[in-house]
Write a protein that holds these residues in place. Structure first.
Motif, mmCIF file in Angstrom:
data_model
loop_
_atom_site.group_PDB
_atom_site.id
_atom_site.type_symbol
_atom_site.label_atom_id
_atom_site.label_comp_id
_atom_site.label_asym_id
_atom_site.label_seq_id
_atom_site.Cartn_x
_atom_site.Cartn_y
_atom_site.Cartn_z
ATOM 1 N N ILE A 57 30.266 36.786 63.308
ATOM 2 C CA ILE A 57 29.620 36.519 62.021
ATOM 3 C C ILE A 57 30.324 35.397 61.267
ATOM 4 C CG2 ILE A 57 28.655 38.818 61.695
ATOM 5 C CD1 ILE A 57 31.103 39.613 60.135
ATOM 6 N N LYS A 58 29.540 34.772 60.380
ATOM 7 C CA LYS A 58 30.079 33.777 59.445
ATOM 8 C C LYS A 58 30.173 34.438 58.079
ATOM 9 C CE LYS A 58 26.721 30.990 60.591
ATOM 10 N NZ LYS A 58 25.799 29.841 60.493
ATOM 11 N N VAL A 59 31.301 34.272 57.428
ATOM 12 C CA VAL A 59 31.567 35.036 56.214
ATOM 13 C C VAL A 59 31.942 34.114 55.063
ATOM 14 C CG1 VAL A 59 33.139 36.724 55.206
ATOM 15 C CG2 VAL A 59 32.296 37.067 57.528
ATOM 16 N N LEU A 60 31.362 34.354 53.918
ATOM 17 C CA LEU A 60 31.788 33.696 52.679
ATOM 18 C C LEU A 60 32.751 34.619 51.936
ATOM 19 C CD1 LEU A 60 28.588 32.222 50.966
ATOM 20 C CD2 LEU A 60 30.593 30.967 51.772
ATOM 21 N N THR A 61 33.775 34.050 51.346
ATOM 22 C CA THR A 61 34.580 34.856 50.437
ATOM 23 C C THR A 61 34.025 34.680 49.035
ATOM 24 O OG1 THR A 61 36.138 33.081 49.999
ATOM 25 C CG2 THR A 61 36.645 34.563 51.824
ATOM 26 N N ALA A 62 34.190 35.704 48.231
ATOM 27 C CA ALA A 62 33.675 35.630 46.859
ATOM 28 C C ALA A 62 34.473 36.586 45.994
ATOM 29 C CB ALA A 62 32.199 36.032 46.836
ATOM 30 N N PRO A 63 34.759 36.176 44.766
ATOM 31 C CA PRO A 63 35.431 37.114 43.861
ATOM 32 C C PRO A 63 34.528 38.304 43.609
ATOM 33 C CG PRO A 63 34.683 35.154 42.674
ATOM 34 C CD PRO A 63 34.428 34.896 44.128
ATOM 35 N N ARG A 64 35.113 39.485 43.633
ATOM 36 C CA ARG A 64 34.314 40.668 43.301
ATOM 37 C C ARG A 64 33.730 40.494 41.895
ATOM 38 N NH1 ARG A 64 33.751 45.815 46.126
ATOM 39 N NH2 ARG A 64 35.977 46.193 46.093
ATOM 40 N N GLY A 65 34.478 39.857 41.035
ATOM 41 C CA GLY A 65 33.947 39.545 39.702
ATOM 42 C C GLY A 65 34.377 40.523 38.645
ATOM 43 N N TYR A 66 34.961 41.611 39.071
ATOM 44 C CA TYR A 66 35.536 42.507 38.081
ATOM 45 C C TYR A 66 36.811 43.070 38.677
ATOM 46 C CZ TYR A 66 33.497 46.166 40.983
ATOM 47 O OH TYR A 66 33.165 46.966 42.037
ATOM 48 N N SER A 67 37.716 43.483 37.815
ATOM 49 C CA SER A 67 38.917 44.105 38.345
ATOM 50 C C SER A 67 39.096 45.463 37.692
ATOM 51 C CB SER A 67 40.128 43.215 38.104
ATOM 52 O OG SER A 67 40.172 42.846 36.753
ATOM 53 N N VAL A 68 39.482 46.411 38.528
ATOM 54 C CA VAL A 68 39.692 47.762 38.044
ATOM 55 C C VAL A 68 41.061 47.806 37.374
ATOM 56 C CG1 VAL A 68 39.954 50.165 38.743
ATOM 57 C CG2 VAL A 68 38.230 48.721 39.829
ATOM 58 N N GLU A 69 41.075 48.280 36.126
ATOM 59 C CA GLU A 69 42.336 48.358 35.400
ATOM 60 C C GLU A 69 43.166 49.521 35.931
ATOM 61 O OE1 GLU A 69 41.127 48.789 31.329
ATOM 62 O OE2 GLU A 69 39.864 47.017 31.497
ATOM 63 N N THR A 70 44.457 49.345 35.891
ATOM 64 C CA THR A 70 45.343 50.442 36.255
ATOM 65 C C THR A 70 45.636 51.249 35.001
ATOM 66 O OG1 THR A 70 46.286 48.977 37.877
ATOM 67 C CG2 THR A 70 47.455 51.025 37.466
ATOM 68 N N ALA A 98 25.004 35.684 50.327
ATOM 69 C CA ALA A 98 25.623 35.022 51.482
ATOM 70 C C ALA A 98 24.541 34.484 52.425
ATOM 71 C CB ALA A 98 26.542 35.988 52.215
ATOM 72 N N LYS A 99 23.505 35.281 52.645
ATOM 73 C CA LYS A 99 22.449 34.879 53.589
ATOM 74 C C LYS A 99 21.707 33.644 53.098
ATOM 75 C CE LYS A 99 22.357 39.038 56.116
ATOM 76 N NZ LYS A 99 22.196 40.466 56.075
ATOM 77 N N ARG A 100 21.474 33.570 51.784
ATOM 78 C CA ARG A 100 20.824 32.374 51.234
ATOM 79 C C ARG A 100 21.642 31.128 51.522
ATOM 80 N NH1 ARG A 100 19.509 35.580 46.650
ATOM 81 N NH2 ARG A 100 21.293 34.792 45.486
ATOM 82 N N ARG A 101 22.944 31.271 51.716
ATOM 83 C CA ARG A 101 23.825 30.132 51.978
ATOM 84 C C ARG A 101 24.099 29.952 53.473
ATOM 85 N NH1 ARG A 101 24.046 31.830 47.201
ATOM 86 N NH2 ARG A 101 24.692 30.574 45.418
ATOM 87 N N ASP A 115 26.556 35.342 57.124
ATOM 88 C CA ASP A 115 26.110 36.687 57.491
ATOM 89 C C ASP A 115 26.672 37.771 56.584
ATOM 90 O OD1 ASP A 115 24.778 35.883 59.992
ATOM 91 O OD2 ASP A 115 26.816 35.369 60.626
ATOM 92 N N ASP A 116 27.821 37.507 55.969
ATOM 93 C CA ASP A 116 28.487 38.594 55.251
ATOM 94 C C ASP A 116 29.411 38.010 54.183
ATOM 95 O OD1 ASP A 116 29.439 41.219 54.638
ATOM 96 O OD2 ASP A 116 29.286 41.783 56.744
ATOM 97 N N VAL A 117 30.016 38.895 53.426
ATOM 98 C CA VAL A 117 30.898 38.513 52.328
ATOM 99 C C VAL A 117 32.214 39.264 52.480
ATOM 100 C CG1 VAL A 117 31.261 38.884 49.845
ATOM 101 C CG2 VAL A 117 29.082 37.984 50.657
ATOM 102 N N ILE A 118 33.322 38.587 52.206
ATOM 103 C CA ILE A 118 34.592 39.283 51.979
ATOM 104 C C ILE A 118 34.932 39.115 50.506
ATOM 105 C CG2 ILE A 118 37.085 39.318 52.428
ATOM 106 C CD1 ILE A 118 36.507 38.513 55.303
ATOM 107 N N PHE A 119 35.060 40.245 49.796
ATOM 108 C CA PHE A 119 35.394 40.184 48.376
ATOM 109 C C PHE A 119 36.885 39.948 48.197
ATOM 110 C CE2 PHE A 119 31.526 42.947 47.836
ATOM 111 C CZ PHE A 119 30.808 42.037 47.079
ATOM 112 N N THR A 120 37.202 39.174 47.173
ATOM 113 C CA THR A 120 38.591 38.884 46.841
ATOM 114 C C THR A 120 38.837 39.198 45.368
ATOM 115 O OG1 THR A 120 37.968 36.616 46.298
ATOM 116 C CG2 THR A 120 38.766 37.021 48.540
#
Lengths: 300, 300
Positions: free
Chosen positions: B145-158, B185-188, B191-196
């Motif tokens: 697969i081809k993967v895009l990385t992308a920020p999850r966009g939110y962070s869980v507070e501790t 990801a598919k529009r680009r 195949d998939d996304v890895i969240f960062t």
């Protein structure tokens, strides 16, 4: 027994709305409606709106329609047709009026539909329901509510690129967290939750925060807050009547120490006065009835 | 036409599971299953598991059962009964085996049920389905697969206090965001996304990240990552065979520059090798087949 002499609550009304020129028709509430593979069921993948039915009409219909269409667009769903939803709502309201004059709650639902039926393009499942108002909700509207504040627990990052999965500004069926927060508050003897982010006040679990101070109406602004249709209607009406209305960042101290009164606004409960925030009792303001009437009249 | 000579895919199997000592029975996939007021439909309020059906059995059944029960508990749902789910799965697998020897996908769903039917206590709706594997998914398993990385966009507070609405560690039906990220990801052309989160690698949209370097198997650790059953099975098996296995914080540089190979692990797709991350091509490692066999054999 007194209970047996009371009129039983009317059966819900369900109206299915075919999205691409199909029929708009009643569905029995006694039969299952949704298929095992509908994206609403498997992913919570869809949008909804909740409308108040009052005096034989749906309140703020056009405003709800606008947010409904915006929510659908945010989820890459085909935009729901305004005329279909106006027609289905009007059919349902008419049927409801034949049963009772009581206020009711109307929910519109619009999902990504069934992937096995149509794998390549979403064919939304869509319907509305009308239900009697919940007795507990009416009590809260009349008697006010006790509210716990709680950190939302996550913060949305400010990123230049638009991240569609955050579904900012969409009212989606991914609502389990809101329900979980309400259960958490109820276990502690409270009625509702106001989410915070650090000192910032965000919103209720299913409502918009309103603070009244003198002739000022304030609602929190900033990220992480869904625009409320009831708050918008109230501000539009209140401006005409000379109130000073603004959305701006708000901290908890403003709610607990500065405001004359604090309210949670939502479509069906309308304005519920906050009688207590955490350990702090909020005294009843002189103009409680005025605010309630202002909200009611703003809904048309 | 060639297409018409192919065997049509078998119809799905649906087995309804009554949670409190009712029956376990087949339901026709041609009929609607879920009521208009089910919490799965109105709130995405429920949990699920996806299992691979392979060689006439459900892979990692006990591990999925454990996470299923843990997810339900996190949502204040009555804990699903292990014997019911073992029995329903066994019934379904047997029926599937009568149709075909092909691998299949089994999904367990368990929701908060219908508030109008039982307002005071949740009476869960529960069922499982078995479906043929998706051709595109099989292609990804085989070709990578081809993967895009992308920020999850939110962070869980501790936060010290446990906030149940974050549903940490639960696999819930609130899955629309994951699906939205996949569409993005598919529009680009990926195949998939890895969240960062900043530099930290989190997880795939529906999978766990694995990096292989020499005899080291690494998976990202930390908050915001759902524990993967396939990764757990792989590590248990690989340890026995002398691999050095650890979950630890991981940055993107490790994936793109240091690892010999990168994989996304999930129950049904199993191990899909990442051939590209954003603009960076990841060369095929010498031990590709070894890793694939290791994952397959770890599933029993």
């Amino acid at each position: 027994m007194a209970a047996s002499t009371r009129t039983p609550a009317p059966q819900p009304i369900i109206i299915a709305v075919e999205p691409f020129g199909g029929s708009i028709r009643n569905h029995s509430p006694l039969l299952p409606l949704v298929y095992w593979d509908d994206a609403a069921v498997t992913r919570g993948d869809g949008v909804f709106e909740t409308l108040l039915i009052r005096n034989g009409k749906a309140c703020q219909l056009e405003q709800h329609l606008e947010r409904f269409q915006r929510s659908a667009a945010r989820l890459d769903l085909p935009v729901p047709k305004a005329e279909d939803w106006r027609k289905a709502t009007s059919m349902a309201v008419e049927q409801w009026a034949e049963k009772t004059e009581a206020d009711a709650k109307c929910v519109w639902t619009y999902t990504r539909g069934r992937p096995t039926a149509n794998p390549n393009e979403p064919h939304p499942s869509a319907w509305l329901t009308i239900n009697p108002l919940d007795a507990e909700m009416l009590r809260q509207r009349e008697e006010g509510i006790k509210v716990l504040t709680a950190p939302r627990g996550y913060s949305v990052e400010t990123i230049d690129e638009d991240l569609p999965w955050l579904q900012v500004g969409a009212k989606t069926l991914n609502y389990a967290a809101n329900m979980s927060a309400l259960r958490w508050a109820k276990r502690r003897g409270f009625d509702d939750v106001i989410f915070t982010e650090g000192d910032r006040v965000l919103e209720g679990a299913t409502s918009t925060v309103l603070a009244v101070r003198g002739n000022k109406l304030r609602t929190p602004a900033g990220s992480g807050i869904l625009a409320g249709t009831t708050q918008a209607a109230l501000f539009a009406k209140a401006e005409q009547e000379g109130w000073n209305c603004r959305a701006k960042e708000m901290d908890l101290e403003y709610l607990c120490e500065k405001a004359d009164s604090v309210w949670l606004l939502s479509s069906v409960r309308m304005a519920a006065r906050v009688r207590r925030i955490n350990e702090k009792k909020l005294p009843k303001p002189d103009n409680e009835a005025t605010i309630q009437q202002l909200v009611a009249s703003s809904l048309g």
